[in-house]
Design a protein around this motif. Structure first.
Motif, mmCIF file in Angstrom:
data_model
loop_
_atom_site.group_PDB
_atom_site.id
_atom_site.type_symbol
_atom_site.label_atom_id
_atom_site.label_comp_id
_atom_site.label_asym_id
_atom_site.label_seq_id
_atom_site.Cartn_x
_atom_site.Cartn_y
_atom_site.Cartn_z
ATOM 1 N N ASN A 286 3.322 7.012 -1.512
ATOM 2 C CA ASN A 286 3.166 6.441 -2.616
ATOM 3 C C ASN A 286 2.870 7.343 -3.748
ATOM 4 O OD1 ASN A 286 4.046 4.013 -1.718
ATOM 5 N ND2 ASN A 286 2.001 2.947 -2.033
ATOM 6 N N SER A 287 3.170 8.777 -3.535
ATOM 7 C CA SER A 287 2.981 9.841 -4.454
ATOM 8 C C SER A 287 4.172 9.776 -5.213
ATOM 9 C CB SER A 287 2.476 11.067 -3.753
ATOM 10 O OG SER A 287 3.640 11.586 -2.952
ATOM 11 N N PRO A 288 4.240 10.631 -6.310
ATOM 12 C CA PRO A 288 5.368 10.696 -7.126
ATOM 13 C C PRO A 288 6.378 11.671 -6.159
ATOM 14 C CG PRO A 288 3.590 11.215 -8.439
ATOM 15 C CD PRO A 288 2.954 10.990 -7.253
ATOM 16 N N GLY A 289 6.094 12.678 -5.500
ATOM 17 C CA GLY A 289 6.599 13.518 -4.735
ATOM 18 C C GLY A 289 7.469 12.580 -3.511
ATOM 19 N N ARG B 28 -2.967 3.430 -8.005
ATOM 20 C CA ARG B 28 -3.060 2.256 -7.361
ATOM 21 C C ARG B 28 -2.499 1.068 -8.181
ATOM 22 N NH1 ARG B 28 -9.714 3.285 -7.856
ATOM 23 N NH2 ARG B 28 -10.108 4.222 -5.900
ATOM 24 N N ASP B 29 -1.246 1.374 -8.858
ATOM 25 C CA ASP B 29 -0.524 0.435 -9.582
ATOM 26 C C ASP B 29 0.044 -0.542 -8.603
ATOM 27 O OD1 ASP B 29 -1.644 1.288 -11.993
ATOM 28 O OD2 ASP B 29 0.494 2.694 -12.492
ATOM 29 N N ASP B 30 0.888 -0.003 -7.663
ATOM 30 C CA ASP B 30 1.473 -0.640 -6.709
ATOM 31 C C ASP B 30 1.004 -0.039 -5.248
ATOM 32 O OD1 ASP B 30 3.570 -2.098 -4.828
ATOM 33 O OD2 ASP B 30 5.203 -1.270 -5.985
ATOM 34 N N PHE C 152 0.426 -0.692 1.789
ATOM 35 C CA PHE C 152 0.233 0.498 2.181
ATOM 36 C C PHE C 152 -1.381 0.750 1.794
ATOM 37 C CE2 PHE C 152 -0.347 5.075 1.224
ATOM 38 C CZ PHE C 152 -0.518 5.640 2.672
ATOM 39 N N GLY C 153 -1.575 0.956 0.493
ATOM 40 C CA GLY C 153 -2.643 1.342 -0.175
ATOM 41 C C GLY C 153 -2.305 2.259 -1.241
ATOM 42 N N GLN C 154 -3.589 2.965 -1.968
ATOM 43 C CA GLN C 154 -3.501 3.888 -2.891
ATOM 44 C C GLN C 154 -2.688 5.240 -2.603
ATOM 45 O OE1 GLN C 154 -7.543 4.038 -3.924
ATOM 46 N NE2 GLN C 154 -8.030 5.095 -2.059
ATOM 47 N N GLY C 155 -1.929 5.557 -3.190
ATOM 48 C CA GLY C 155 -1.200 7.223 -3.202
ATOM 49 C C GLY C 155 -2.114 7.985 -3.611
ATOM 50 N N TRP C 156 -1.823 9.398 -3.504
ATOM 51 C CA TRP C 156 -2.555 10.510 -4.090
ATOM 52 C C TRP C 156 -1.650 11.512 -4.353
ATOM 53 C CZ3 TRP C 156 -3.490 15.451 -1.995
ATOM 54 C CH2 TRP C 156 -4.759 16.026 -2.634
#
Length: 555
Positions: free
Chosen positions: A57-60, A316-318, A88-92
């Motif tokens: 869920n990160s841009p990469g 946290r948007d999606d 999944f939850g929040q990306g980072w």
């Protein structure tokens, strides 16, 4: 004797055609394409050098997923898509990191920001406070130690950097960090494991092994509720510590690497994907030589001035995520399915070349070879690059539950009966040396024939053992044939796995070419075999709820 021989023949007859020798003409064409026109390192370049860390869920991660789907569509694969699953939850992601020792003498510090830790407020400059909660960088699982730490340091850490572990001992290396399987290693792998008594996971005195290999084997046999309960408890204890540190106004937490030295940082964990869990303060891990120098300077009264700046983003948007899916439709039995895959995501500190850009590049190269050679495929071949593997095989578990069956209840879909095999690569850059049979003896004569053309490439070993830790387990959990290849370890445990040194240069092109040849051949054979691969008996349901334990009064 005649009766026994006849009985064996009858048992083997339903899938005897599968054990016929490999099509050597096809093997030759696959080898020629892979060795002459290989693009496997080009795929790896895109995943690692262009998109970098691929935390789910990160841009990469999302950028690499879109690129892979588009690339496979350009090769002519069909139904190329990003298939949603979740939550999944929040990306980072990390955007910037800088760390320096300014006094008593300058040194640039080697380290990484810890996953799901926030940014510092600009540059943080000062002398760290020594508040060692840990003797080393392993996570604290004893809540009493957390409570004692809170009691000792409450009201004393506002505006401070904190070094939260004692000096980490750095031992000289006595063994080579690089290892390939010797003949003796492969012979040992080919042996069945010795039987051990069942483990009572309800025993409150149960001790979990510290050795990494023993831990993997331990948790592979553990019921799902045991791992789930342990994970929840660990998250609760970590959240308690994080809430205290943030509430106290700590500006930065400095950890030593959990293992590794010489600039290789295997970082500990501080935060995670769950939105409901408390985030840590800004947190970093340093190579132990640099961590220890700062700690000793402060401890001995000389003093140390440190400057750190970290910029990260939490997404946290999606909260849902995706798997990358594409396929080559079968011409004769299109409803029957052969799958291959590897996980696309990485851990926070790593570029993810050997874990698992290498596996994704090999699988992409395998389907490219099958497509460019226009080889006839009776069954549909489907490749999936998984998200969320690093947090517990989440993407593949969600996919299997959606398409094939629920491991908790063993309620199966109609597609379950039309599935032949799933092949996985996720043990680093090392060349393929054989296959873990995952306890499925019935595939042994089949795989023996399929491996035969690759003896001169070093692929000879069939191990009845089950291996854990990656996405083939999601298929195995619902009784589908799922296999991980045996690979040379190379530097996987010593340098690359989850570390800041998991870079493109650590991947070995010759290994990945060899692996792509073998994977393409296995997928071709499975797609064109007369029958689906034979299966083990269906497993029992694996509920996530702990069974009730009778109280002493019930006995």
């Amino acid at each position: 004797m005649r009766a026994s021989t006849t009985a064996i023949a009858l048992v083997l007859t339903p899938f005897s055609a599968l054990a016929d020798g490999a099509d050597l003409e096809v093997v030759s064409r696959i080898k020629h394409e892979a060795e002459t026109n290989s693009e496997v390192m080009d795929h790896l370049f895109q995943l690692v050098e262009v998109f970098g860390p691929r935390v789910t869920n990160s841009p990469g991660f999302l950028g690499s997923a879109r690129w892979a789907a588009q690339q496979m569509e350009e090769w002519g694969l069909e139904n190329s898509r990003l298939e949603k699953w979740g939550p999944f939850g929040q990306g980072w992601s990390r955007e910037y990191f800088s760390a320096h020792l300014l006094k008593p003498q300058y040194e640039q510090l080697i380290g990484v920001p810890l996953g799901w830790s926030p940014s510092t407020e600009g540059k943080v400059i000062g002398q760290p406070v020594l508040a060692p909660l840990r003797r080393d960088s392993r996570p604290v699982r004893d809540e009493r130690a957390i409570d004692e730490f809170i009691e000792k340091w409450k009201g004393k850490l506002s505006g401070q950097m904190v070094m939260i572990s004692e000096v980490k001992r750095v031992r000289p290396q006595t063994r080579a960090p690089m290892h390939r399987h010797a003949s003796a290693d492969l012979q040992e792998l080919a042996k069945a494991r010795e039987m051990s008594p069942p483990i009572d996971y309800l025993d409150p005195e149960l001790v979990i092994p510290e050795d990494p290999e023993s831990r993997r084997n331990f948790f592979m046999k553990a019921p799902r509720w045991f791992s789930e309960d342990r994970t929840k408890e660990r998250r609760r204890i970590q959240s308690k510590l994080n809430e205290f540190l943030v509430g106290e106004g700590v500006t930065l937490v400095i950890h030593p690497a959990s293992r590794g030295d010489g600039g290789t940082v295997f970082p500990p964990r501080a935060g995670g994907r769950h939105v409901e869990d408390a985030l840590p303060p800004p947190s970093i891990a340093l190579t132990p030589e640099h961590y220890n120098r700062i700690y000793r300077l402060v401890e001995r009264g000389v003093g140390a001035e440190v400057e750190v700046e970290v910029r990260t983003t939490i997404y946290r948007d999606d909260l849902d995520s995706i798997n990358v899916v594409a396929e080559i439709p079968g011409s004769g039995k299109p409803d029957e399915l052969v799958m291959l895959g590897g996980h696309l995501d990485t851990t926070a500190a790593a570029l993810g070349a050997t874990d698992n850009g290498a596996g994704c590049a090999v699988m992409m190269e395998a389907v490219r070879i099958l497509k460019v050679l226009d080889l006839p495929l009776e069954r549909t071949v489907r490749i999936v690059l998984w998200g969320g593997e690093e947090q517990g095989l989440l993407g593949s578990k969600a996919y299997v539950k959606e398409h094939f069956g629920n491991a908790e209840t063993m309620e199966l879909t109609d597609r379950h009966a039309e599935f032949s095999a799933y092949f996985n690569v996720d043990n680093g850059t090392g060349k393929i040396r054989g296959v873990y049979l995952q306890g499925n003896d019935r595939v042994r004569p089949i795989f023996s024939q399929w491996l035969a053309p690759f003896r001169d490439m070093g692929a000879t070993t069939l191990s009845i053992r089950s291996t854990g830790g990656t996405d083939h387990l999601s298929f195995d959990a619902v009784g589908l044939p799922g296999f991980q290849f045996i690979q040379d370890r190379v530097e996987y445990e010593t340098r690359t796995h989850h570390s800041n040194m998991d870079s493109y240069d650590r991947a070995q092109a010759a290994d990945l070419i060899q692996a792509s040849i073998i994977v393409a051949s296995f997928v071709y054979n499975a797609a064109n075999a007369e029958d689906l691969l034979p299966r083990k008996p269906l497993p029992d349901p694996q509920p996530l709820t702990k069974p009730e334990v009778p109280s002493p009064a019930d006995h």
